[in-house]
Write a protein that holds these residues in place. Structure first.
Motif, PDB file in Angstrom:
ATOM      1  N   LYS A 347      30.907  35.384   7.874  1.00  9.84           N
ATOM      2  CA  LYS A 347      30.740  35.799   9.203  1.00  9.84           C
ATOM      3  C   LYS A 347      30.347  37.355   9.356  1.00  9.84           C
ATOM      4  CE  LYS A 347      30.514  31.597  10.895  1.00  9.84           C
ATOM      5  NZ  LYS A 347      28.960  30.863  11.079  1.00  9.84           N
ATOM      6  N   ARG A 348      30.890  38.023   8.294  1.00 13.90           N
ATOM      7  CA  ARG A 348      31.002  39.628   8.550  1.00 13.90           C
ATOM      8  C   ARG A 348      29.562  40.060   8.169  1.00 13.90           C
ATOM      9  NH1 ARG A 348      34.816  41.899   4.344  1.00 13.90           N
ATOM     10  NH2 ARG A 348      36.337  40.436   5.414  1.00 13.90           N
ATOM     11  N   SER A 349      28.715  38.971   7.772  1.00 19.59           N
ATOM     12  CA  SER A 349      27.223  39.443   7.411  1.00 19.59           C
ATOM     13  C   SER A 349      26.493  39.899   8.599  1.00 19.59           C
ATOM     14  CB  SER A 349      26.527  38.094   6.758  1.00 19.59           C
ATOM     15  OG  SER A 349      26.516  37.073   7.634  1.00 19.59           O
ATOM     16  N   GLN A 350      26.954  39.410   9.736  1.00 22.32           N
ATOM     17  CA  GLN A 350      26.570  40.021  11.147  1.00 22.32           C
ATOM     18  C   GLN A 350      26.957  41.395  11.434  1.00 22.32           C
ATOM     19  OE1 GLN A 350      27.644  37.113  13.901  1.00 22.32           O
ATOM     20  NE2 GLN A 350      27.288  35.333  12.222  1.00 22.32           N
ATOM     21  N   ALA A 351      27.835  41.886  10.891  1.00 25.61           N
ATOM     22  CA  ALA A 351      28.366  43.329  11.123  1.00 25.61           C
ATOM     23  C   ALA A 351      27.249  44.360  10.871  1.00 25.61           C
ATOM     24  CB  ALA A 351      29.476  43.468  10.261  1.00 25.61           C
ATOM     25  N   THR A 352      27.519  45.294  11.585  1.00 29.29           N
ATOM     26  CA  THR A 352      26.971  46.626  11.542  1.00 29.29           C
ATOM     27  C   THR A 352      27.723  47.958  11.620  1.00 29.29           C
ATOM     28  OG1 THR A 352      26.939  47.021  13.871  1.00 29.29           O
ATOM     29  CG2 THR A 352      24.888  45.687  12.935  1.00 29.29           C
ATOM     30  N   SER A 353      27.288  48.801  11.032  1.00 30.23           N
ATOM     31  CA  SER A 353      28.191  50.056  11.021  1.00 30.23           C
ATOM     32  C   SER A 353      28.999  50.384  12.325  1.00 30.23           C
ATOM     33  CB  SER A 353      27.319  51.268  10.459  1.00 30.23           C
ATOM     34  OG  SER A 353      26.262  51.642  11.350  1.00 30.23           O
ATOM     35  N   LEU A 622      43.002  52.828  12.551  1.00 33.02           N
ATOM     36  CA  LEU A 622      42.376  52.341  11.526  1.00 33.02           C
ATOM     37  C   LEU A 622      40.856  52.515  11.574  1.00 33.02           C
ATOM     38  CD1 LEU A 622      43.894  48.969  10.461  1.00 33.02           C
ATOM     39  CD2 LEU A 622      44.430  51.223   9.830  1.00 33.02           C
ATOM     40  N   LYS A 623      40.255  52.813  12.785  1.00 32.41           N
ATOM     41  CA  LYS A 623      38.975  53.136  12.897  1.00 32.41           C
ATOM     42  C   LYS A 623      38.619  54.505  12.533  1.00 32.41           C
ATOM     43  CE  LYS A 623      37.358  49.678  16.537  1.00 32.41           C
ATOM     44  NZ  LYS A 623      36.810  49.541  17.954  1.00 32.41           N
ATOM     45  N   TYR A 624      39.652  55.440  13.064  1.00 30.95           N
ATOM     46  CA  TYR A 624      39.478  56.697  12.700  1.00 30.95           C
ATOM     47  C   TYR A 624      39.700  57.191  11.048  1.00 30.95           C
ATOM     48  CZ  TYR A 624      39.197  57.453  17.657  1.00 30.95           C
ATOM     49  OH  TYR A 624      38.703  57.310  19.199  1.00 30.95           O
ATOM     50  N   TRP A 625      40.785  56.431  10.724  1.00 35.39           N
ATOM     51  CA  TRP A 625      41.235  56.553   9.326  1.00 35.39           C
ATOM     52  C   TRP A 625      39.931  56.081   8.287  1.00 35.39           C
ATOM     53  CZ3 TRP A 625      47.209  55.407   9.326  1.00 35.39           C
ATOM     54  CH2 TRP A 625      47.932  56.437   9.844  1.00 35.39           C
ATOM     55  N   SER A 626      39.449  54.865   8.778  1.00 39.55           N
ATOM     56  CA  SER A 626      38.352  54.376   7.867  1.00 39.55           C
ATOM     57  C   SER A 626      37.330  55.520   7.591  1.00 39.55           C
ATOM     58  CB  SER A 626      37.434  53.298   8.627  1.00 39.55           C
ATOM     59  OG  SER A 626      36.799  53.790   9.661  1.00 39.55           O
ATOM     60  N   LEU A 627      37.068  56.617   8.543  1.00 33.69           N
ATOM     61  CA  LEU A 627      36.203  57.699   8.369  1.00 33.69           C
ATOM     62  C   LEU A 627      36.726  58.853   7.648  1.00 33.69           C
ATOM     63  CD1 LEU A 627      34.611  57.681  11.822  1.00 33.69           C
ATOM     64  CD2 LEU A 627      34.010  56.415   9.972  1.00 33.69           C
ATOM     65  N   THR A 790      36.140  63.387   8.919  1.00 32.38           N
ATOM     66  CA  THR A 790      35.881  62.237   9.807  1.00 32.38           C
ATOM     67  C   THR A 790      34.306  62.250   9.870  1.00 32.38           C
ATOM     68  OG1 THR A 790      36.044  63.378  11.874  1.00 32.38           O
ATOM     69  CG2 THR A 790      37.898  62.160  11.190  1.00 32.38           C
ATOM     70  N   VAL A 791      33.593  63.389  10.102  1.00 34.43           N
ATOM     71  CA  VAL A 791      32.144  63.487  10.233  1.00 34.43           C
ATOM     72  C   VAL A 791      31.644  63.270   8.658  1.00 34.43           C
ATOM     73  CG1 VAL A 791      30.213  65.033  10.271  1.00 34.43           C
ATOM     74  CG2 VAL A 791      32.230  65.148  11.897  1.00 34.43           C
ATOM     75  N   ILE A 792      32.288  63.703   7.647  1.00 35.17           N
ATOM     76  CA  ILE A 792      31.874  63.493   6.424  1.00 35.17           C
ATOM     77  C   ILE A 792      31.869  61.849   6.069  1.00 35.17           C
ATOM     78  CG2 ILE A 792      32.121  63.881   3.886  1.00 35.17           C
ATOM     79  CD1 ILE A 792      32.970  66.728   4.647  1.00 35.17           C
ATOM     80  N   GLY A 793      32.971  61.360   6.407  1.00 34.32           N
ATOM     81  CA  GLY A 793      33.289  60.097   6.338  1.00 34.32           C
ATOM     82  C   GLY A 793      32.272  59.021   6.945  1.00 34.32           C
ATOM     83  N   ALA A 794      32.142  59.599   8.063  1.00 33.54           N
ATOM     84  CA  ALA A 794      30.669  58.692   9.090  1.00 33.54           C
ATOM     85  C   ALA A 794      29.469  58.723   8.339  1.00 33.54           C
ATOM     86  CB  ALA A 794      30.879  59.012  10.236  1.00 33.54           C
ATOM     87  N   GLU A 795      29.366  59.644   7.629  1.00 29.05           N
ATOM     88  CA  GLU A 795      28.040  60.014   6.822  1.00 29.05           C
ATOM     89  C   GLU A 795      28.117  58.927   5.729  1.00 29.05           C
ATOM     90  OE1 GLU A 795      27.806  64.007   6.059  1.00 29.05           O
ATOM     91  OE2 GLU A 795      27.163  64.554   7.956  1.00 29.05           O
ATOM     92  N   VAL A 796      29.174  59.013   4.948  1.00 28.32           N
ATOM     93  CA  VAL A 796      29.230  58.429   3.781  1.00 28.32           C
ATOM     94  C   VAL A 796      29.054  56.661   4.071  1.00 28.32           C
ATOM     95  CG1 VAL A 796      31.025  57.449   1.945  1.00 28.32           C
ATOM     96  CG2 VAL A 796      30.701  60.008   2.335  1.00 28.32           C
TER      97      VAL A 796
END
Length: 882
Positions: A347-353, A622-627, A790-796
């Motif tokens: 179901k994660r196929s429906q996910a977006t960034s 975890l949202k902030y750390w993912s970036l 975090t900005v660089i991670g968001a871009e990646v």
């Protein structure tokens, strides 16, 4: 003869009126008659105590009787009064009096000895011992009561022997245990000044003693009873376990056993095997009980160093897997609905960034959390804070500032070690083998990661064989390890070029640990203490203080603390303020400090969330750390963060989510704010496994670890904990570190004040990034070393998110994808430090020492200290050698 020859009638005729005379007159009359008739005292007393004349026997019986209600001690038992008179008034006869009572004393002691050696409560059969039985034995204070009640004479004799003051202690009115006469002072003895007043109570009764005499009495009585009857072995068994687990050598164990202090080393080895089997059976019973449980496992690697290496006897490394079973409370049984779980796959196929990016609600939560953490830091660590008025009410209000999401209700977690398996779980095949071994040991009927293991088994015939039943979950302590690495990588910097860097603070504090071999406690301590110092300096900036002494004299009220905490959060912890400082004010130094405070406060929010079992706050972090992990080049754990976020959003039922969230936490004490990460609990088991079996020597094998050195670790650790605490070796956090900690803060704050670190520099402060070693082009314009990961991670992630989905989304026809998301951007050279922390494919921060994986678990530490290990709030990460 049944009566006296001379009755009252005879004496009324010969001594008329004397019956009403004074007692002294009557006594003189009797003794004068004794002297007149030439009757000796011996003849008189023998006649009195041996005659059958009833009138005399009644009087003698009254003399020999005990009257507990008598007004004075002398009137309760007359023979005792008479004996004391003989003993005190006839010094020359004392030796003979002592000889007289010895046979009676021997009889009394023998009777008490018989009572002890035949008491079934003081006997333990090794073959029948269980983990719960060990816990029932772990009450030394009950043994003390048993010795005192069953052998009062022996106990009092030993008390006289051990607790009577010698010539140096006589007359002492006020003396601490370490103030004894220097001639008899034990130079190797260390008094723990951190004992509470209740624990020090015995000192008040036995002034001048360095050691509690009760300990010596208790152990002595145990030794005597064990020497007479080896079956009377409760305390010797506990002491033997304590010595063996603590690493005592076989030779010393044999000597102690011969002296009667403890049982033999072989007995302890047999006992460890019995406890291990019972511990495994206890875990199996939990798995079969119908209660919800989680299985947690991790690799344990043990280096075996050979003293004399040969071709057939080389150094080696044991690769094994340790496992524990943890009960989950109040979980809906629908969490185990496999069909619903499998239906959600893909179901994660429906996910977006957007699903992995922090929302406005997340930002608002973090603003409130940062403000609360800053307020707590000021309250706990500001110099002079202990003299503030209304401190208790202030504390309760500051605690209420912290926003909560969905914390677990505190209850004691049922944790059951399952022992070590001879399997290396660090591969897909290893995962399969571990799961199979767990299933076989549990006797229940019938994964680089678990997804890969499932792919390997995708064509098998059942859900069990296809590994569809596990719901895998990354654990929190390992996220903390990665976060500490990320903060060190981003903010360690260069001590000379960047005064706001952690490298500069490490040098100021004299932290001598090697940055190429960093350990977790040292890194976490540096991050934590640097953050607290920066917060205190921000207070000085807002209050326009120039000196530490002004901060010491500051006496704020609650409202002032709340106001200044909000101001610090807004000005010194946001991405916006950091970008302004760097882009507009051209002040890299201040921008770096703001980025650091933001990242360090995020770590503290994570730790505080874990300490309260709050999975909602964990997911926000975890949202902030993912970036941040992506921006720092730690791509594997960035993917792990996103994996959890997508699984929670698309591929788990609400009931399963609650079960998985509960499995993240362990609460040993059942108290609020005392949760730790469940994988940290397993790391602690790994640490104690190593400590327990290494005591056996170089000949240790994986078979020995499995049989005697893993499943029993929790029970054996409890033995060490309770025995050492009972005998005065407390394991509490030593508050004496606080003074050194405050001095460290003063050094850092005064340095920041001299540099005006948190004030914009009119001239600007540029921090140049290190030059690229591989660049062959002509020198270009210097780059800033200060970046927002975090900005660089968001871009990646914006570029890589769809690739991640393609590599992880389940397809009903094809199963899990064979391709993996492994194409990572090149490392950002601006973060290069030239040290081990530049490595991102593996975490260079180790966690092998005690302080790395243990925190302040015996009491609530500041800001959740202890939930993720790394020592207590004042720890520096240095290894204490005691």
């Amino acid at each position: 003869m049944s009566s006296l020859r001379f009755d009252s009638t005879f004496w009324d005729q010969h001594l008329p009126g004397y019956k009403s005379a004074t007692l002294e007159t009557r006594l003189h009359l009797i003794l004068s008659l004794v002297l007149f008739l030439s009757v000796s005292i011996q003849q008189l007393l023998l006649f009195m105590f041996t005659t059958d004349i009833s009138a005399v026997k009644r009087r003698v019986g009254k003399f020999m009787g005990f009257t507990p209600s008598a007004a004075s001690e002398a009137d309760r038992f007359y023979p005792s009064t008479l004996f004391n008179i003989w003993h005190n008034n006839w010094p020359s006869s004392r030796a003979h009096l002592h000889n007289m009572i010895q046979p009676c004393l021997h009889e009394m002691v023998l009777e008490e000895s018989n009572r002890l050696v035949t008491d079934p409560t003081l006997k333990v059969k090794t073959k029948e011992i269980t983990v719960s039985g060990i816990r029932n034995l772990l009450k030394p204070e009950k043994l003390l009561e048993k010795y005192r009640d069953s052998a009062p004479v022996t106990f009092e004799l030993m008390s006289t022997f051990a607790a009577s003051p010698n010539k140096y202690r006589k007359g002492l009115t006020s003396i601490e245990p370490n103030d004894a006469d220097p001639e008899e002072d034990d130079l190797d003895f260390e008094v723990d000044k951190e004992h509470s007043e209740e624990e020090n109570q015995w000192w008040k009764d036995m002034k001048g003693f360095q050691r509690n005499p009760i300990y010596g009495i208790m152990v002595s009585m145990s030794m005597l009873a064990f020497t007479r009857n080896r079956a009377t072995n409760v305390l010797p068994l506990l002491l033997g376990l304590f010595f063996k687990v603590s690493g005592t050598s076989s030779r010393v164990m044999k000597m102690l056993s011969n002296a009667g202090v403890c049982v033999s080393g072989r007995t302890i080895e047999r006992l460890k095997g019995v406890i291990s089997q019972d511990a495994i059976q206890s875990a199996v019973e939990l798995m079969k009980s119908g209660k919800m449980f989680v299985t947690i496992f991790d690799n344990i690697n043990v280096f075996l160093r050979k003293f004399q290496q040969r071709i057939t006897n080389l150094n080696g490394l044991i690769h094994a897997t340790n496992c524990a079973i943890i009960s989950l409370n109040n979980i809906d049984i629908r969490a185990e609905d496999l069909s619903k779980y499998l239906a959600l796959r893909g179901k994660r196929s429906q996910a977006t960034s957007r699903d992995i990016l922090p929302t406005n609600d997340d930002d608002s939560h973090m603003i409130s959390a940062f403000t609360a953490l800053i307020a707590q830091s000021i309250y706990l660590y500001c110099p002079g804070a202990k003299t503030w008025e209304n401190r208790s009410s202030m504390h309760s209000e500051i605690v209420k500032m912290m926003p909560y999401d969905r914390p677990l209700s505190p209850s004691k977690t049922d944790t059951r070690p399952f022992g070590v398996f001879d399997v290396n779980e660090g591969s897909k095949k290893g995962i399969v083998d571990v799961l199979k071994a767990i299933q076989e040991r549990s006797t229940l009927s019938e994964d680089d990661n678990l997804r890969g293991a499932r792919r390997t088994r995708g064509d098998d015939t059942s859900s069990m064989n296809r590994l569809e039943y596990p719901a895998e979950l990354s654990a929190l302590f390992h996220f903390a390890l990665q976060a500490s690495h990320m903060i060190m990588r981003v903010h360690y910097g260069h001590a000379v070029r960047d005064p706001s860097s952690l490298a500069a603070h490490k040098g100021l504090l004299g932290r001598t640990w090697d940055v190429n071999k960093p350990n977790y406690a040292a890194a976490k301590s540096l991050i934590r203490h640097s953050l607290i110092a920066r917060i205190l300096h921000c207070v000085m900036v807002k209050k326009r203080f120039r000196y530490w002494s002004q901060l010491e004299k500051w006496k704020p009220n609650l409202q002032e603390i709340q106001t200044i905490s909000g101001a610090i959060q807004e000005e010194f912890t946001t991405t916006r303020s950091a970008a302004k400082a760097q882009d507009i004010d051209k002040d890299d130094v201040m921008a770096h400090s703001i980025y650091f405070m933001r990242d360090a406060l995020t770590f503290l929010e994570f730790e505080h969330a874990v300490s309260h079992g709050d999975a909602g706050r964990v997911l926000r972090v975890l949202k902030y750390w993912s970036l941040a992990f992506r921006g720092a080049g730690q791509h594997n754990y960035a993917r792990e963060c996103v994996e959890i976020l997508l699984k929670w959003t698309y591929e788990t039922t609400p009931e399963l989510r609650l079960a998985l969230e509960s499995s993240w936490f362990v609460n040993r004490w059942g108290e609020e704010g005392r949760f730790i990460a469940s994988d940290l609990y397993l790391e602690q088991l790994n640490y104690w496994v190593k400590c327990i079996f290494i005591a056996l020597g170089n000949g240790v094998t994986i078979e020995y670890i499995m049989e005697k050195g893993s499943a029993n670790v929790e029970a054996l650790r409890e033995v060490v904990h309770l025995i050492s605490n009972f005998f005065g070796d407390s394991d509490r956090a030593r508050r004496s570190k606080e003074s050194s900690f405050m001095f460290d803060l003063k050094i850092l704050v005064e340095n920041m004040a001299s540099l005006k670190l948190h004030s914009i520099s009119p001239q600007g402060r540029f921090v140049a990034a290190p030059p690229q070693k591989s660049s062959k082009k002509s020198p270009s314009k210097p780059q800033s070393a200060i970046i927002d990961v975090t900005v660089i991670g968001a871009e990646v992630w914006n570029a890589k998110f769809q690739e991640f989905l393609s590599a992880t989304t389940f397809d009903e026809k094809l199963g899990y994808p064979i391709v993996t998301d492994t194409t990572n951007p090149a490392l950002d050279s601006r973060l290069s430090t030239g040290t081990a922390i530049d490595r991102v494919n593996e975490n260079p921060i180790t966690h092998d020492e005690y302080e790395d994986i243990h925190g302040n678990e015996t009491s609530l530490g500041g800001l959740g200290a202890g939930a993720l290990g790394g020592g207590d709030e004042f720890a520096t990460g240095a290894v204490d050698i005691e």
